[in-house]
Scaffold this active site. Sequence first.
Site, PDB file in Angstrom:
ATOM      1  N   TYR A 158       0.827  -1.219   0.000  1.00  0.00           N
ATOM      2  CA  TYR A 158       0.000   0.000   0.000  1.00  0.00           C
ATOM      3  C   TYR A 158       0.856   1.262   0.000  1.00  0.00           C
ATOM      4  O   TYR A 158       0.437   2.290  -0.549  1.00  0.00           O
ATOM      5  CB  TYR A 158      -1.020  -0.029   1.156  1.00  0.00           C
ATOM      6  CG  TYR A 158      -2.049  -1.105   0.913  1.00  0.00           C
ATOM      7  CD1 TYR A 158      -3.034  -0.931  -0.064  1.00  0.00           C
ATOM      8  CD2 TYR A 158      -1.999  -2.325   1.585  1.00  0.00           C
ATOM      9  CE1 TYR A 158      -3.954  -1.932  -0.338  1.00  0.00           C
ATOM     10  CE2 TYR A 158      -2.910  -3.332   1.326  1.00  0.00           C
ATOM     11  CZ  TYR A 158      -3.892  -3.130   0.357  1.00  0.00           C
ATOM     12  OH  TYR A 158      -4.792  -4.128   0.072  1.00  0.00           O
ATOM     13  N   ASN A 197     -13.017   2.464  -5.118  1.00  0.00           N
ATOM     14  CA  ASN A 197     -11.605   2.755  -5.319  1.00  0.00           C
ATOM     15  C   ASN A 197     -10.968   3.345  -4.075  1.00  0.00           C
ATOM     16  O   ASN A 197     -11.600   4.077  -3.318  1.00  0.00           O
ATOM     17  CB  ASN A 197     -11.425   3.703  -6.501  1.00  0.00           C
ATOM     18  CG  ASN A 197     -11.811   3.039  -7.807  1.00  0.00           C
ATOM     19  OD1 ASN A 197     -11.931   1.822  -7.865  1.00  0.00           O
ATOM     20  ND2 ASN A 197     -12.015   3.836  -8.835  1.00  0.00           N
ATOM     21  N   HIS A 213     -14.471   1.255   0.416  1.00  0.00           N
ATOM     22  CA  HIS A 213     -13.393   0.306   0.700  1.00  0.00           C
ATOM     23  C   HIS A 213     -12.148   0.964   1.270  1.00  0.00           C
ATOM     24  O   HIS A 213     -11.064   0.389   1.228  1.00  0.00           O
ATOM     25  CB  HIS A 213     -13.031  -0.478  -0.569  1.00  0.00           C
ATOM     26  CG  HIS A 213     -14.089  -1.462  -0.983  1.00  0.00           C
ATOM     27  ND1 HIS A 213     -14.149  -2.040  -2.236  1.00  0.00           N
ATOM     28  CD2 HIS A 213     -15.148  -1.967  -0.295  1.00  0.00           C
ATOM     29  CE1 HIS A 213     -15.189  -2.850  -2.302  1.00  0.00           C
ATOM     30  NE2 HIS A 213     -15.817  -2.823  -1.137  1.00  0.00           N
ATOM     31  N   CYS A 242       0.176   5.599  16.595  1.00  0.00           N
ATOM     32  CA  CYS A 242      -1.077   6.328  16.372  1.00  0.00           C
ATOM     33  C   CYS A 242      -0.988   7.707  17.032  1.00  0.00           C
ATOM     34  O   CYS A 242      -0.714   7.802  18.228  1.00  0.00           O
ATOM     35  CB  CYS A 242      -2.254   5.537  16.949  1.00  0.00           C
ATOM     36  SG  CYS A 242      -3.801   6.471  16.927  1.00  0.00           S
ATOM     37  N   THR A 263     -16.750  -1.461 -12.959  1.00  0.00           N
ATOM     38  CA  THR A 263     -16.558  -2.455 -11.894  1.00  0.00           C
ATOM     39  C   THR A 263     -16.960  -3.828 -12.406  1.00  0.00           C
ATOM     40  O   THR A 263     -17.916  -3.966 -13.176  1.00  0.00           O
ATOM     41  CB  THR A 263     -17.294  -2.056 -10.586  1.00  0.00           C
ATOM     42  OG1 THR A 263     -17.223  -3.130  -9.657  1.00  0.00           O
ATOM     43  CG2 THR A 263     -18.730  -1.672 -10.810  1.00  0.00           C
TER      44      THR A 263
HETATM   45  P1  NAD Z   1     -12.004  -4.895 -11.065  1.00  0.00           P
HETATM   46  O1  NAD Z   1     -10.559  -4.662 -11.337  1.00  0.00           O
HETATM   47  O2  NAD Z   1     -12.424  -6.200 -10.531  1.00  0.00           O
HETATM   48  O3  NAD Z   1     -12.831  -4.636 -12.415  1.00  0.00           O
HETATM   49  C1  NAD Z   1     -12.595  -3.509 -13.206  1.00  0.00           C
HETATM   50  C2  NAD Z   1     -13.663  -3.452 -14.293  1.00  0.00           C
HETATM   51  O4  NAD Z   1     -13.444  -2.267 -15.017  1.00  0.00           O
HETATM   52  C3  NAD Z   1     -13.620  -4.620 -15.282  1.00  0.00           C
HETATM   53  O5  NAD Z   1     -14.916  -5.128 -15.482  1.00  0.00           O
HETATM   54  C4  NAD Z   1     -13.066  -3.982 -16.556  1.00  0.00           C
HETATM   55  O6  NAD Z   1     -13.620  -4.542 -17.732  1.00  0.00           O
HETATM   56  C5  NAD Z   1     -13.516  -2.545 -16.390  1.00  0.00           C
HETATM   57  N1  NAD Z   1     -12.657  -1.587 -17.079  1.00  0.00           N
HETATM   58  C6  NAD Z   1     -11.310  -1.648 -17.283  1.00  0.00           C
HETATM   59  N2  NAD Z   1     -10.895  -0.568 -17.941  1.00  0.00           N
HETATM   60  C7  NAD Z   1     -11.995   0.203 -18.156  1.00  0.00           C
HETATM   61  C8  NAD Z   1     -12.210   1.455 -18.800  1.00  0.00           C
HETATM   62  N3  NAD Z   1     -11.209   2.157 -19.368  1.00  0.00           N
HETATM   63  N4  NAD Z   1     -13.471   1.956 -18.843  1.00  0.00           N
HETATM   64  C9  NAD Z   1     -14.503   1.271 -18.299  1.00  0.00           C
HETATM   65  N5  NAD Z   1     -14.357   0.088 -17.675  1.00  0.00           N
HETATM   66  C10 NAD Z   1     -13.109  -0.442 -17.601  1.00  0.00           C
HETATM   67  O7  NAD Z   1     -12.438  -3.686 -10.156  1.00  0.00           O
HETATM   68  P2  NAD Z   1     -13.548  -3.552  -9.010  1.00  0.00           P
HETATM   69  O8  NAD Z   1     -14.803  -4.201  -9.466  1.00  0.00           O
HETATM   70  O9  NAD Z   1     -13.553  -2.110  -8.647  1.00  0.00           O
HETATM   71  O10 NAD Z   1     -12.960  -4.388  -7.794  1.00  0.00           O
HETATM   72  C11 NAD Z   1     -11.629  -4.206  -7.427  1.00  0.00           C
HETATM   73  C12 NAD Z   1     -11.403  -3.974  -5.946  1.00  0.00           C
HETATM   74  O11 NAD Z   1      -9.992  -3.692  -5.839  1.00  0.00           O
HETATM   75  C13 NAD Z   1     -12.092  -2.763  -5.394  1.00  0.00           C
HETATM   76  O12 NAD Z   1     -12.669  -3.117  -4.202  1.00  0.00           O
HETATM   77  C14 NAD Z   1     -11.014  -1.718  -5.155  1.00  0.00           C
HETATM   78  O13 NAD Z   1     -10.986  -1.276  -3.814  1.00  0.00           O
HETATM   79  C15 NAD Z   1      -9.702  -2.423  -5.364  1.00  0.00           C
HETATM   80  N6  NAD Z   1      -8.880  -1.729  -6.382  1.00  0.00           N
HETATM   81  C16 NAD Z   1      -8.879  -0.364  -6.395  1.00  0.00           C
HETATM   82  C17 NAD Z   1      -8.152   0.312  -7.350  1.00  0.00           C
HETATM   83  C18 NAD Z   1      -8.197   1.828  -7.335  1.00  0.00           C
HETATM   84  O14 NAD Z   1      -8.429   2.430  -6.282  1.00  0.00           O
HETATM   85  N7  NAD Z   1      -8.015   2.496  -8.484  1.00  0.00           N
HETATM   86  C19 NAD Z   1      -7.403  -0.390  -8.297  1.00  0.00           C
HETATM   87  C20 NAD Z   1      -7.400  -1.804  -8.255  1.00  0.00           C
HETATM   88  C21 NAD Z   1      -8.157  -2.459  -7.284  1.00  0.00           C
END
Ligand code: NAD
Length: 243
Positions: free
Chosen positions: A56, A92, A109, A136, A176
Site C-alpha cells: 500500500y 476505489n 473500501h 497512532c 466495476t
Molecule cells: P475490477 O478490477 O475487478 O474490475 C474492473 C472493471 O473495469 C472490469 O470489469 C473492466 O472490464 C472494467 N474496465 C477496465 N478498464 C476500463 C475502462 N477504461 N473503462 C470502463 N471500464 C473499464 O475492479 P472492481 O470491481 O472495482 O474491484 C476491485 C477492488 O480492488 C475494489 O474493491 C477496489 O478497492 C480495489 N482496487 C482499487 C483500485 C483503485 O483504487 N483504483 C485499483 C485496483 C483495485
Amino acid sequence: MLDIRNIVILTGAGISAESGIATFRGPGGLWEGHRVEDVCTPEALARNPALVHRFYDERRAALAGVAANPAHDALARLDREWHGELLIVTQNVDDLHERAGAHRLVHMHGELRSALCGACGVRETWTGALPPESECPNCGTCALRPDIVFFGEMPYHMERIEAAIAAADLFVSIGTSGAVYPAAGFVQMADACGADTLELNLERSAGSGLFADSRLGAASVLVPEWVERLLAAQSTQSSPMSR
Ligand code: NAD
C-alpha cells in the site's frame, strides 16, 4: 421516459484505468502482480505486515504520478450541476474523484491516503510511507495499518449507501467487474427499490444481465456522454428526464 431526481453512482477500478492505475487482472485476480489473498485480507496483514504495508505504500506513492481522467471530471461536473440528490459510491482507494472536484462521494473500501488505528479506530490522513508499528497520533499505540477494507471486513458508510439506494430513481455502475460483495449486490437492491439501472463498462461484467441497460466502452468516453445527456435533459425544465 422515467422522471429522475435521485441518482446513486457506483464506481470501480475501471474508471481509474485510463489514469494509469491498474485494475485487478488475470484469472486469479492479481493486483499489481500480487494475489489478493496476500495483500488484501486481515490474515495477510497478521502473517506478513511488512509486505502488506509496502504494497500500500507503493500504491500510495504512485498516486503522485497520476491524474483524474475525463470520466472523473464528468462525474465531478454532474456533482456540481445536478439539482437532485446524488451520491458517488466508490470502491476505489485512490483519490481521483476528489481531485476532479467531486464532493458528494463516499469511499466504501477505504482510502490509500488514510491510516487506521487497530487499537482506537481513529482514521488519520496519511500521505507518506506507513511502516508497520507506526505510532497512532491519537492513542499512542503502535497499531496503525493502511485504511483499506480487507476481504471479510465491513465496508464503510453502508447505512448511508443503502438509504441512498432506497431513495434512488437511477443506479449507475461504472468500471466495476461486479465480483466484490456487497457492492455487486447494489444493482439488485436498486432494482427491488424501483430504480432504473445502467451499467457503463469496458466489457460485459459478472452482473451485466442484472442491469436494465448495459453500455460497453471506455469510461473516458461513455461517462462524459452520459453526463452531457443527463444535464441537457435537466436544463429542459419541462421535459421528463431519462437516463
Ligand atoms: P475490477 O478490477 O475487478 O474490475 C474492473 C472493471 O473495469 C472490469 O470489469 C473492466 O472490464 C472494467 N474496465 C477496465 N478498464 C476500463 C475502462 N477504461 N473503462 C470502463 N471500464 C473499464 O475492479 P472492481 O470491481 O472495482 O474491484 C476491485 C477492488 O480492488 C475494489 O474493491 C477496489 O478497492 C480495489 N482496487 C482499487 C483500485 C483503485 O483504487 N483504483 C485499483 C485496483 C483495485
